[in-house]
Design an enzyme around this catalytic site. Structure first.
Site, PDB file in Angstrom:
ATOM      1  CG  ASP A  55      -1.776  -1.378   1.403  1.00 27.00           C
ATOM      2  OD1 ASP A  55      -2.253  -1.639   0.636  1.00 27.00           O
ATOM      3  OD2 ASP A  55      -1.935  -1.508   2.568  1.00 27.00           O
ATOM      4  CG  ASP A  61      -0.761   5.598   6.463  1.00 27.73           C
ATOM      5  OD1 ASP A  61      -1.770   5.600   7.327  1.00 27.73           O
ATOM      6  OD2 ASP A  61      -0.840   5.486   5.084  1.00 27.73           O
ATOM      7  CD  GLU A  84      -2.373  -2.132   7.692  1.00 27.80           C
ATOM      8  OE1 GLU A  84      -3.204  -2.563   8.182  1.00 27.80           O
ATOM      9  OE2 GLU A  84      -2.272  -1.229   7.053  1.00 27.80           O
ATOM     10  CD  GLU A  85       1.273   1.981   7.468  1.00 32.63           C
ATOM     11  OE1 GLU A  85       2.202   1.935   6.589  1.00 32.63           O
ATOM     12  OE2 GLU A  85       0.018   1.829   7.599  1.00 32.63           O
ATOM     13  CG  ASP A 105      -4.301  -0.294  10.405  1.00 32.20           C
ATOM     14  OD1 ASP A 105      -3.275   0.630  10.109  1.00 32.20           O
ATOM     15  OD2 ASP A 105      -5.289  -0.601   9.432  1.00 32.20           O
ATOM     16  CG  LEU A 107      -3.991   7.289  10.442  1.00 37.02           C
ATOM     17  CD1 LEU A 107      -4.913   7.688  11.749  1.00 37.02           C
ATOM     18  CD2 LEU A 107      -3.357   8.604   9.850  1.00 37.02           C
ATOM     19  CG  ASP A 108      -8.323   0.961   8.886  1.00 33.98           C
ATOM     20  OD1 ASP A 108      -7.741  -0.043   8.103  1.00 33.98           O
ATOM     21  OD2 ASP A 108      -9.380   1.050   8.902  1.00 33.98           O
ATOM     22  CD  GLU A 271      -6.455  -3.473   8.126  1.00 35.81           C
ATOM     23  OE1 GLU A 271      -6.379  -4.541   7.474  1.00 35.81           O
ATOM     24  OE2 GLU A 271      -6.385  -2.564   7.470  1.00 35.81           O
TER      25      GLU A 271
END
Ligand code: AHM
Ligand code: MG
Length: 321
Positions: A55, A61, A84-85, A105, A107-108, A271
């Protein structure tokens, strides 16, 4: 109204309370930056990099990731985290004797960051399975979601809210920004057993499997006794925001496998699992289309899973389809 720290003191052990407190403090900072939307530092727009699942990363983020990592590391009660990052999990040096790890996560809903639409932070907390004298290991993060000891999300929207569960129901807190404190506005939230809303990105319709297509068509066509539509479609494109609306109003959220993305888009660890834990605590449930999400054994940190999640009656209908 009960303040978050009072609630945590009575609800959970001091270490988990400290983890929430670290997320709380970080959320004050992230919430402020999200709210600036172009004022202040140059923090909107793409960062020009990609995360592990390919992504595009936004500047916010990466900013939120840094703020949350520092807060959790400094709490002293988190042995490590997986975000997630980042490609890999991180062991927090000096915290090796801590009992817990956090998956997050930061900043979703990245595509909504720059356009003033609701986004959020999603997290889950596990007791580590590795020795408390050592650095954390992959197996600490690859536990089935049912082993979470707590989970939650922060929703940055018209107001900022923290929604959490420590295994005793779901509680909703609203941030009073000028006092920098969260107050509980809803306790032991139960999602309506039935709902009106189906949330799915319908642009992928032609790529859904025929059974899911039938379910979507059923939602489109179904009428009440009075001839009015039984269901309505709502899709924001931020899991946190779509989840929050459906939690309170009742409904079902689907991010399925498609021909192009056989495992869907959402990440099981960061998530699906925290949201599945929360919806079960609220009386609904979540599956990957076959099995309960919380019973899946993750094998990779960034693994994806289809997600079907929501109110019991609508979930039973979608599962029947
Ligand atoms: P992100 O973590 O990179 O923001 O991606 C996850 C988001 C979810 O919040 C949302 O439900 C989904 O992606 C939307 O994807 P799509 O635009 O394909 O419908
Ligand atoms: Mg996300």
């Amino acid at each position: 109204m009960t303040e978050l720290n009072e609630f945590l003191a009575s609800e959970t052990n001091p270490q988990i309370a400290k983890i929430f407190s670290a997320i709380e403090k970080a959320s004050f900072i992230v919430s402020k930056e999200v709210g600036y939307q172009g004022l202040g530092d140059d923090i909107l727009g793409a960062k020009g990099s990609e995360n592990s699942t390919g992504d595009q990363q936004q500047k916010l983020d990466v900013y939120a990731d840094g703020v949350l990592e520092r807060a959790l590391r400094n709490s002293g009660v988190v042995a490590g985290w997986a975000s997630e990052e980042s490609d890999h999990f991180v062991s927090f040096e000096g915290n090796e004797d801590a009992a817990y790890v956090v998956v997050i996560d930061p900043l979703d809903g990245s595509s909504n960051i720059d356009v003033n639409v609701s986004i959020g932070t999603i997290f889950g907390i596990y007791e580590r399975v590795s020795s408390r004298r050592e650095k954390v290991m992959a197996q600490d993060f690859l536990q089935p979601g049912r082993r979470q000891v707590a989970a939650g999300y922060v929703l940055y929207s018209v107001s900022t809210q923290l929604v959490l569960s420590t295994g005793h129901g779901v509680h909703v807190f609203t941030l009073e920004p000028w006092k920098r404190s969260y107050h509980r506005i809803l306790d032991h939230v139960k999602t309506p057993a039935d709902g009106k809303v189906y949330s799915i990105n319908e642009v992928n319709f032609d790529d859904f499997n025929p059974r899911l297509q039938r379910f979507v068509q059923y939602c489109r066509d179904k009428k009440n006794e009075n001839g009015k539509r039984r269901y309505t479609g709502r899709y924001i494109g931020s899991l946190v925001a779509d989840f929050h609306r459906n939690l309170l109003k009742g409904g079902v959220y689907v991010y399925p496998s498609t021909g192009e993305a056989p495992s869907g888009k959402l990440r099981l660890v960061y998530e699906c699992n925290p949201m599945a834990y929360l919806i079960e605590q609220a009386g609904g449930y979540a599956t990957d289309g076959e099995k309960n999400i919380l019973d899946l054994q993750p094998t990779e940190l960034h693994q994806k899973s289809p997600l079907y999640l929501g109110s019991k009656v609508m979930m039973d209908e979608v599962m029947k389809a």
